[in-house]
Design a protein around this motif. Structure first.
Motif, short mmCIF file in Angstrom:
data_model
loop_
_atom_site.label_atom_id
_atom_site.label_comp_id
_atom_site.label_asym_id
_atom_site.label_seq_id
_atom_site.Cartn_x
_atom_site.Cartn_y
_atom_site.Cartn_z
N GLN A 3 0.82 -1.20 0.00
CA GLN A 3 0.00 0.00 0.00
C GLN A 3 0.86 1.25 0.00
O GLN A 3 1.93 1.28 0.58
CB GLN A 3 -0.92 0.04 1.23
N ASP A 69 -6.66 2.89 7.00
CA ASP A 69 -7.32 1.99 6.05
C ASP A 69 -6.35 0.93 5.53
O ASP A 69 -6.71 -0.24 5.39
CB ASP A 69 -7.90 2.79 4.88
N ARG A 72 -5.66 -1.63 8.25
CA ARG A 72 -6.81 -2.53 8.42
C ARG A 72 -6.85 -3.57 7.31
O ARG A 72 -7.16 -4.74 7.54
CB ARG A 72 -8.10 -1.71 8.44
N SER A 73 -6.55 -3.14 6.08
CA SER A 73 -6.50 -4.09 4.97
C SER A 73 -5.39 -5.11 5.18
O SER A 73 -5.56 -6.30 4.91
CB SER A 73 -6.29 -3.34 3.65
N THR A 77 -5.78 -9.24 5.28
CA THR A 77 -5.09 -10.11 4.33
C THR A 77 -4.00 -10.94 4.98
O THR A 77 -3.47 -11.88 4.36
CB THR A 77 -4.47 -9.27 3.21
N CYS A 178 -10.04 -10.71 -3.47
CA CYS A 178 -9.34 -9.83 -2.54
C CYS A 178 -10.08 -9.81 -1.21
O CYS A 178 -11.21 -9.32 -1.14
CB CYS A 178 -9.25 -8.42 -3.12
N ALA A 180 -9.51 -8.06 1.49
CA ALA A 180 -9.74 -6.72 2.02
C ALA A 180 -10.95 -6.07 1.36
O ALA A 180 -11.77 -5.45 2.04
CB ALA A 180 -8.50 -5.86 1.83
N THR A 181 -11.06 -6.22 0.05
CA THR A 181 -12.21 -5.65 -0.67
C THR A 181 -13.50 -6.31 -0.22
O THR A 181 -14.51 -5.64 0.01
CB THR A 181 -12.03 -5.84 -2.18
N GLU A 184 -14.69 -5.17 3.43
CA GLU A 184 -15.38 -3.89 3.49
C GLU A 184 -16.78 -3.98 2.90
O GLU A 184 -17.74 -3.43 3.44
CB GLU A 184 -14.56 -2.83 2.73
#
Length: 263
Positions: A3, A69, A72-73, A77, A178, A180-181, A184
């Motif tokens: 990231q 953010d 958290r991702s 993962t 994914c 993380a996606t 959310e």
């Protein structure tokens, strides 16, 4: 970690939040002038002084939010490994920012129970086992099942139809693979359903429990694979169909199975 935040030198930098347009102050009247003169005599700030650089404060908050953010991702993962200790300077170097916004984001995660402070070293990712995950699923079921059953009897059909895009979004997110996606999108759907209760405190508590349930287990093992994500997302659309139809028995069965699968 892969990231990057606004201001980093890497590629794929996400867009920062748009700063609000500056407010143009109205012209002061006589009373305002008198108040400013009195404030100046006391050494206080007046409108004639240079304004506080608000855009700089907004930018810092934006960076901190992006870091939070991203962390958290990374938790979802498994990039932040349970039991490992991470220092704010080292993470800041990875993200291309100073240690300050990383430390502030980590302190927020400590409040949420995701990490714990290790004096003079950094932050350790909390280790969780299957028992804790099962306990979280049990608590979520105790909270959400009665609410959904009540909503199935009371909410008009058109309100349920408005949630269809969110349910379909969870399927697309699961298809992407994914975690993380999907995490959310999953929480967004549950928040929208529970929000129909009109109880903001309930929504916040349920969302916190849901977020905790998405953290990886000890050893870095994630609780679900690609196929499991798709199965979980499909349950969202089936649940929405049952809620739309007002079928309380089907709603009870689907939600119970949904939380049982989360354990």
């Amino acid at each position: 970690m892969r990231q990057h935040v606004q201001g980093s030198t890497g590629t794929g930098t996400p867009q920062g939040r748009t700063a609000a347009a500056p407010r143009v102050p109205s012209q002061p009247g006589a009373a305002d002038v008198d108040r400013e003169e009195g404030a100046a005599a006391r050494g206080e700030h007046t409108h004639s002084e240079p304004p506080i650089p608000r855009p700089r404060l907004v930018q810092r908050a934006s960076v901190r939010g992006q870091i939070l953010d991203a962390l958290r991702s990374a938790l979802v993962t498994g990039e932040l490994v349970p039991g490992e200790v991470y220092s704010a300077p080292a993470l800041g170097e990875r993200f291309g920012v100073s240690a300050t916004p990383v430390r502030e984001a980590m302190q927020q995660l400590a409040l949420e129970g995701a990490v714990e402070v290790v004096p003079n070293r950094g932050f350790r990712v909390v280790e969780r086992g299957t028992r804790e995950l099962a306990e979280l699923a049990e608590i979520r079921a105790l909270i959400e099942i009665p609410v959904m059953l009540r909503l199935a009897r009371a909410v008009p059909v058109e309100r349920w139809r408005e949630l269809r895009p969110l349910a379909e979004a969870t399927v697309r997110a699961a298809s992407s693979g994914c975690r993380a996606t999907y995490a959310e999108s999953d929480r967004a759907f549950h928040r929208a359903v529970l929000a129909l209760s009109g109880n903001e405190q309930l929504v916040q508590i349920a969302d916190d429990l849901h977020r905790r349930a998405q953290w990886p287990l000890v050893g870095g093992r994630t609780p679900a694979g690609h196929a499991d994500l798709l199965a979980d997302a499909t349950e969202h659309t089936a649940l929405l169909d049952a809620l739309t139809a007002g079928d309380v028995d089907v709603v009870r069965g689907l939600v119970s199975h949904h939380f049982a699968g989360a354990a």
